[in-house]
Design a protein around this motif. Structure first.
Motif, PDB file in Angstrom:
ATOM      1  N   MET A   1       0.839  -1.191   0.000  1.00 23.45           N
ATOM      2  CA  MET A   1       0.000   0.000   0.000  1.00 23.45           C
ATOM      3  C   MET A   1       0.879   1.248   0.000  1.00 23.45           C
ATOM      4  N   ASP A   2       0.530   2.176  -0.847  1.00 23.00           N
ATOM      5  CA  ASP A   2       1.181   3.478  -0.840  1.00 23.00           C
ATOM      6  C   ASP A   2       0.488   4.339   0.203  1.00 23.00           C
ATOM      7  N   GLU A   3       1.232   5.285   0.763  1.00 28.13           N
ATOM      8  CA  GLU A   3       0.657   6.121   1.810  1.00 28.13           C
ATOM      9  C   GLU A   3       1.066   7.580   1.608  1.00 28.13           C
ATOM     10  N   VAL A 122      -3.983   9.000   3.710  1.00 28.55           N
ATOM     11  CA  VAL A 122      -4.538   8.231   2.602  1.00 28.55           C
ATOM     12  C   VAL A 122      -3.635   7.032   2.331  1.00 28.55           C
ATOM     13  N   GLN A 123      -4.224   5.851   2.240  1.00 29.41           N
ATOM     14  CA  GLN A 123      -3.516   4.646   1.841  1.00 29.41           C
ATOM     15  C   GLN A 123      -4.219   4.101   0.598  1.00 29.41           C
ATOM     16  N   PHE A 124      -3.421   3.693  -0.408  1.00 24.36           N
ATOM     17  CA  PHE A 124      -4.024   3.173  -1.629  1.00 24.36           C
ATOM     18  C   PHE A 124      -3.053   2.240  -2.334  1.00 24.36           C
ATOM     19  N   ASP A 125      -3.622   1.355  -3.144  1.00 22.32           N
ATOM     20  CA  ASP A 125      -2.841   0.421  -3.941  1.00 22.32           C
ATOM     21  C   ASP A 125      -3.175   0.661  -5.408  1.00 22.32           C
ATOM     22  N   PRO A 126      -2.353   1.447  -6.123  1.00 22.36           N
ATOM     23  CA  PRO A 126      -2.652   1.721  -7.529  1.00 22.36           C
ATOM     24  C   PRO A 126      -2.781   0.443  -8.362  1.00 22.36           C
ATOM     25  N   GLY A 127      -2.064  -0.604  -7.986  1.00 24.80           N
ATOM     26  CA  GLY A 127      -2.140  -1.867  -8.709  1.00 24.80           C
ATOM     27  C   GLY A 127      -3.489  -2.546  -8.602  1.00 24.80           C
ATOM     28  N   SER A 128      -4.290  -2.148  -7.626  1.00 19.98           N
ATOM     29  CA  SER A 128      -5.615  -2.759  -7.465  1.00 19.98           C
ATOM     30  C   SER A 128      -6.679  -2.046  -8.292  1.00 19.98           C
ATOM     31  N   LEU A 152      -0.781  13.183  -9.147  1.00 20.57           N
ATOM     32  CA  LEU A 152      -1.665  14.302  -8.814  1.00 20.57           C
ATOM     33  C   LEU A 152      -2.230  14.185  -7.399  1.00 20.57           C
ATOM     34  N   ILE A 153      -2.199  12.992  -6.835  1.00 14.28           N
ATOM     35  CA  ILE A 153      -2.779  12.757  -5.514  1.00 14.28           C
ATOM     36  C   ILE A 153      -2.134  13.655  -4.459  1.00 14.28           C
ATOM     37  N   ARG A 154      -0.827  13.776  -4.495  1.00 15.24           N
ATOM     38  CA  ARG A 154      -0.130  14.609  -3.509  1.00 15.24           C
ATOM     39  C   ARG A 154      -0.566  16.069  -3.629  1.00 15.24           C
ATOM     40  N   ASP A 155      -0.548  16.617  -4.843  1.00 17.29           N
ATOM     41  CA  ASP A 155      -0.952  18.015  -5.044  1.00 17.29           C
ATOM     42  C   ASP A 155      -2.395  18.247  -4.602  1.00 17.29           C
ATOM     43  N   TYR A 180       4.171  13.579   4.360  1.00 14.14           N
ATOM     44  CA  TYR A 180       4.877  12.302   4.434  1.00 14.14           C
ATOM     45  C   TYR A 180       4.380  11.438   3.282  1.00 14.14           C
ATOM     46  N   VAL A 181       5.310  10.884   2.509  1.00 11.09           N
ATOM     47  CA  VAL A 181       4.949  10.028   1.374  1.00 11.09           C
ATOM     48  C   VAL A 181       5.718   8.725   1.492  1.00 11.09           C
ATOM     49  N   ASP A 182       5.005   7.619   1.415  1.00  9.02           N
ATOM     50  CA  ASP A 182       5.623   6.311   1.355  1.00  9.02           C
ATOM     51  C   ASP A 182       5.160   5.676   0.043  1.00  9.02           C
ATOM     52  N   SER A 183       5.793   6.125  -1.057  1.00 10.70           N
ATOM     53  CA  SER A 183       5.411   5.670  -2.386  1.00 10.70           C
ATOM     54  C   SER A 183       6.476   6.079  -3.379  1.00 10.70           C
ATOM     55  N   ASP A 184       6.711   5.254  -4.357  1.00 10.96           N
ATOM     56  CA  ASP A 184       7.614   5.613  -5.440  1.00 10.96           C
ATOM     57  C   ASP A 184       6.851   6.314  -6.570  1.00 10.96           C
ATOM     58  N   ARG A 185       5.527   6.375  -6.461  1.00 10.29           N
ATOM     59  CA  ARG A 185       4.698   6.877  -7.549  1.00 10.29           C
ATOM     60  C   ARG A 185       4.212   8.295  -7.357  1.00 10.29           C
TER      61      ARG A 185
END
Length: 186
Positions: A1-3, A122-128, A152-155, A180-185
Motif C-alpha cells: 500500500m502506498d501512503e 490516505v492509503q491506496f494500492d494503484p495496482g488494485s 496528482l494525488i499529492r498536489d 509524508y509520502v511512502d510511495s515511489d509513484r
C-alpha cells in the motif's frame, strides 16, 4: 500500500474542525479535480455512502466511498468501496496547552483558538485499480492514465488541506504543511 499524510496546524476549536471535516460534500470546493460529492445514504456517520465525481483530462469517474468509523472530535475513517483498494482518515489532535502560549509568530494572531493538528491520511494500492472502471478514449491505455494521475494525488491532498484551513480560520495565510509520502509513484 502506498501512503500519503498531509498535516498542519489549524487555529480553530477541534470540535468545529471535526464537524467541518465530517461534511464530505463540501470537499468539491477544495479540489481541482473533484467536481461533486453526493450523499447516497446516511448522515455523515458510519455507514454513510458518497458518490465522488472526478474529472481530469478527458476522463470522468465516479468513485464510491463510505465512512467506516468516527471518533468525535478526533477521527473520521473512510474507504473507497469499488474499483480500487483505498481508504484513509482525517485526524484532529488538540494542541498541548503549553505549546500555544509559546507561539509568538504572526500565525498566532489568526484566531483566539489554540492550534490543533489536522491530518489527512490516505492509503491506496494503484495496482488494485480496475481498468474496467473507466471509459477511455481510443488508443489511451489504462497504465498511461495511472502513470499520469497517481502523482496528482499529492498536489490534490495538499490543496484540499490548505483550502480547508482557510475556510476554518476565516482568513487567508501561508499554511505550513508537513507531508509524508511512502510511495515511489507520488
Amino acid at each position: 500500500m502506498d501512503e500519503l499524510v498531509v498535516r498542519t496546524e489549524v487555529y480553530a476549536d477541534p470540535v468545529e474542525v471535526y464537524e467541518f471535516l465530517l461534511d464530505f460534500p463540501q470537499y468539491a470546493n477544495y479540489s481541482e479535480y473533484l467536481r461533486e460529492v453526493r450523499t447516497v445514504t446516511g448522515d455523515g456517520g458510519p455507514g454513510t455512502r458518497y458518490a465522488l465525481t472526478f474529472a481530469w483530462w478527458k476522463i470522468s469517474y465516479t468513485a464510491r466511498s463510505e465512512v467506516t468509523g468516527v471518533d468525535p472530535p478526533a477521527r473520521i475513517d473512510w474507504e473507497i468501496t469499488k474499483d480500487i483498494d483505498a481508504g484513509g482518515c482525517w485526524r484532529v489532535t488538540p494542541a498541548a496547552s503549553d505549546d500555544a502560549s509559546d507561539d509568538t509568530s504572526d500565525d498566532a494572531d489568526q484566531s483566539d483558538d489554540a492550534p490543533c493538528e489536522v491530518a489527512l491520511e490516505v492509503q491506496f494500492d494503484p495496482g488494485s485499480a480496475s481498468s474496467d472502471a473507466l471509459d477511455l478514449p481510443r488508443l489511451v491505455s489504462f497504465d498511461w492514465v495511472l502513470k499520469k494521475a497517481v502523482p496528482l494525488i499529492r498536489d490534490e491532498a495538499e490543496q484540499v488541506v490548505e483550502r480547508a484551513v482557510q475556510d476554518l480560520e476565516g482568513s487567508r495565510r501561508d499554511v505550513d504543511l508537513d507531508v509524508y509520502v511512502d510511495s515511489d509513484r507520488i
